[in-house]
Design an enzyme around this catalytic site. Structure first.
Site, PDB file in Angstrom:
ATOM      1  N   ASP A  95      45.689 -14.419   2.154  1.00 31.50           N
ATOM      2  CA  ASP A  95      45.704 -13.746   0.854  1.00 31.50           C
ATOM      3  C   ASP A  95      44.651 -12.640   0.789  1.00 31.50           C
ATOM      4  O   ASP A  95      43.470 -12.879   1.030  1.00 31.50           O
ATOM      5  CB  ASP A  95      45.450 -14.752  -0.266  1.00 31.50           C
ATOM      6  CG  ASP A  95      46.456 -15.899  -0.247  1.00 31.50           C
ATOM      7  OD1 ASP A  95      47.516 -15.744   0.390  1.00 31.50           O
ATOM      8  OD2 ASP A  95      46.169 -16.946  -0.854  1.00 31.50           O
ATOM      9  N   ASP A 100      43.069 -13.532   7.911  1.00 29.69           N
ATOM     10  CA  ASP A 100      43.099 -14.207   6.610  1.00 29.69           C
ATOM     11  C   ASP A 100      44.437 -13.908   5.935  1.00 29.69           C
ATOM     12  O   ASP A 100      45.009 -12.829   6.124  1.00 29.69           O
ATOM     13  CB  ASP A 100      41.935 -13.702   5.760  1.00 29.69           C
ATOM     14  CG  ASP A 100      42.005 -14.209   4.343  1.00 29.69           C
ATOM     15  OD1 ASP A 100      42.004 -15.440   4.155  1.00 29.69           O
ATOM     16  OD2 ASP A 100      42.065 -13.373   3.418  1.00 29.69           O
TER      17      ASP A 100
END
Length: 422
Positions: free
Chosen positions: A244, A242
Site C-alpha cells: 500500500d 511494500d
C-alpha cells in the site's frame, strides 16, 4: 546433554541474543538478529586484485568470471583453532580438480607455505592473497559463493556480508555463543569428550593429537562444499516492494478487492525489475487485522486482486508476504510482539528461505521509514518513494537522526531504474 566429561547446553543463547537482551532490558527495541556490514568503497588496490592477483611465488592468474568462487581462509587467532594447513591444501586441490569453481586463498604471514597448490590447481582458477587489509577481505568474501574457514573473525565477516560460511570448529563449540549467524552458514564439528576445552580455543591440546580437528576429513568438507555450491546457497537477487502506497495506491486500510489500483508506473516497474533478473516480492504490514478492521481472508482476497492486475499485464509478482500483528491491537490472537512486523526481518527471511534470495544482493522499496530501517536490518539497499506516505516520511528525515535511505525516489519506477543502474 552429557557429552563425555562435558555438559553442554545446546540451546544456549548466541552472544548476539545476549546483547539484544540487554537492549530490551534497558527499554530499547530490537530488530536485528544477524550481523550486517556495508561494503567499503572500492579503491585502486581492490580493482587491481579483481583483474589479477600475483602469488608469493610470482605466479599470476586470472579467475574465470563464469564460475563460482570458493574463498579459503586457514587462519585463526590461535594455532589450536586451525584445521591443519595440509588439509586446507588438500581441500583446495579437490575443489580445483573436481569442481567448476575458482579458488581464492586468503593467507597471512603466520600461515604455512602453500606451494603445493600451485602445481596441482589450474592456474586460471587460482588466486592467492597475502596479508589483505580489511577492505580487500570484505570485497573478496562478499564476491565469493562460499567461504571455508575456522572458528575465526573471517566466519563472522562472511555472515555479515551474506556469503555462505562453512566453519570448522575444533576446540571451541558454537553453543558457547560465537558461531557464525548467517542464514546459510554451516558448522562442521565432531563429538569429542574433551570439547570444548576453552571459551576461545587458546588452551593447548593435552592429547596425542587434536582429534577434534583430525577427525574432520577433507572428504567430508569437500562433500559439504559440493552441496552448498550445487544448491546455489549464495542466493539470487530480489526487489522487496511494500504494497500500500508503493505498489498500489494508498486507500487507508483496503477492505474491498475492487479498491485495488496500481500506483502510477508500478506495472512497468515490475516488468523492468523482472527483465533485469530480479525476483519481485511484496512485503506488507497489515495491522488492520490486529485492529479488527478486517480479517486475514480479506487480505488474501486483496492480495489475489493485486496479483491478478499485475499478471494480466505480464508484470509477474513472485510472492506476497504480510504481517497481521500489532502489539496494541484489539484482537488478542494478533496483538503480540512478533518477528515479522517491519522493520523486523521475519517476512524477508521467510521469502529468502522460500525463494533462495540473498538479501545482501537485494533492495527494499517502500513509502515508510520502516521499509528503510528493514533494509538496514537485513543488509539490503533501502529506497524511500514519495508516493503514499512517502513525502511525510521524507520531511522527517530533514529534522531527525533517522537512518537515511540510499535514495528518495518520486515513485517505484524511478527506484527500479536506480537499482538497475547500480
Amino acid at each position: 546433554m552429557r557429552n563425555g566429561w562435558k555438559r553442554l547446553t545446546l540451546n544456549a543463547p548466541h552472544t548476539i541474543d545476549l546483547y539484544n537482551g540487554a537492549i530490551r532490558d534497558s527499554g530499547g527495541s530490537v530488530y536485528a538478529f544477524r550481523p550486517v556490514l556495508k561494503l567499503p568503497k572500492r579503491n585502486n588496490k581492490l580493482l587491481q586484485f579483481e583483474l589479477a592477483c600475483r602469488s608469493p611465488a610470482g605466479r599470476a592468474g586470472t579467475s574465470r568470471n563464469d564460475l563460482p568462487t570458493v574463498a579459503i581462509a586457514p587462519g585463526a587467532s590461535f594455532p589450536t583453532k586451525q584445521w591443519p594447513m595440509e588439509k586446507f591444501e588438500a581441500l583446495a586441490i579437490e575443489i580445483g580438480n573436481n569442481l567448476p569453481a575458482n579458488i581464492v586463498f586468503l593467507l597471512s604471514e603466520r600461515d604455512c607455505s602453500t606451494e603445493m597448490i600451485y602445481e596441482r590447481i589450474p592456474p586460471a582458477r587460482l588466486r592467492v592473497r597475502l596479508n589483505a587489509d580489511f577492505d580487500e577481505l570484505a570485497y573478496i568474501v562478499a564476491e565469493s559463493n562460499l567461504l571455508v574457514c575456522n572458528d575465526s573473525a573471517l566466519s563472522h565477516l562472511g555472515s555479515a556480508l551474506g556469503t555462505p560460511v562453512l566453519a570448522l570448529f575444533g576446540p571451541t563449540h558454537p553453543t558457547l555463543g560465537f558461531g557464525p549467524r548467517g542464514m546459510k552458514d554451516i558448522i562442521m564439528q565432531v563429538d569429542e569428550f574433551c570439547r570444548p576445552c576453552s571459551l576461545h580455543g587458546k588452551r593447548s591440546c593435552y592429547r596425542e593429537e587434536q582429534f577434534c580437528f583430525t577427525r574432520i576429513s577433507v572428504a567430508d568438507v569437500f562433500g559439504k562444499a559440493i552441496q552448498i555450491l550445487e544448491h546455489d546457497a549464495k542466493g539470487t537477487k530480489a526487489v522487496f516492494i511494500d504494497r500500500d502506497g508503493t505498489l498500489i495506491k494508498e486507500k487507508n486500510y483496503i477492505k474491498d478487492p475492487d479498491e485495488v489500483e496500481a500506483e502510477e508506473n508500478a506495472i512497468e516497474a515490475v516488468k523492468m525489475a523482472r527483465r533485469a533478473g530480479f525476483k519481485v516480492i511484496v512485503i506488507s504490514n497489515q495491522s488492520g487485522i490486529a485492529r479488527g478492521l478486517f480479517t486475514e481472508e480479506t487480505v488474501a482476497a486483496v492480495n489475489r486482486r493485486v496479483l491478478d492486475i499485475f499478471h494480466r499485464e505480464e508484470a509477474i509478482i513472485d510472492d506476497i508476504f504480510y504481517c497481521p500483528h500489532l502489539p496494541s491491537g484489539k484482537i488478542p490472537a494478533y496483538s503480540i510482539e512478533c518477528s515479522c512486523r517491519k522493520p523486523a526481518p521475519g517476512m524477508i527471511e521467510a521469502a529468502c528461505a522460500k525463494h533462495n534470495i540473498n538479501p545482501f544482493r537485494s533492495y527494499i522499496i517502500g513509502d515508510m521509514m520502516s521499509d528503510v530501517n528493514l533494509a538496514y536490518v537485513v543488509g539490503a539497499g533501502g529506497i524511500l518513494v514519495r508516493t503514499g506516505y512517502g513525502r511525510e516520511q521524507e520531511e522527517k528525515l530533514k529534522s531527525s537522526n533517522l537512518l537515511k535511505p540510499e535514495l528518495v525516489a518520486d515513485n517505484i519506477l524511478e527506484g527500479i531504474k536506480y537499482i538497475i543502474s547500480r
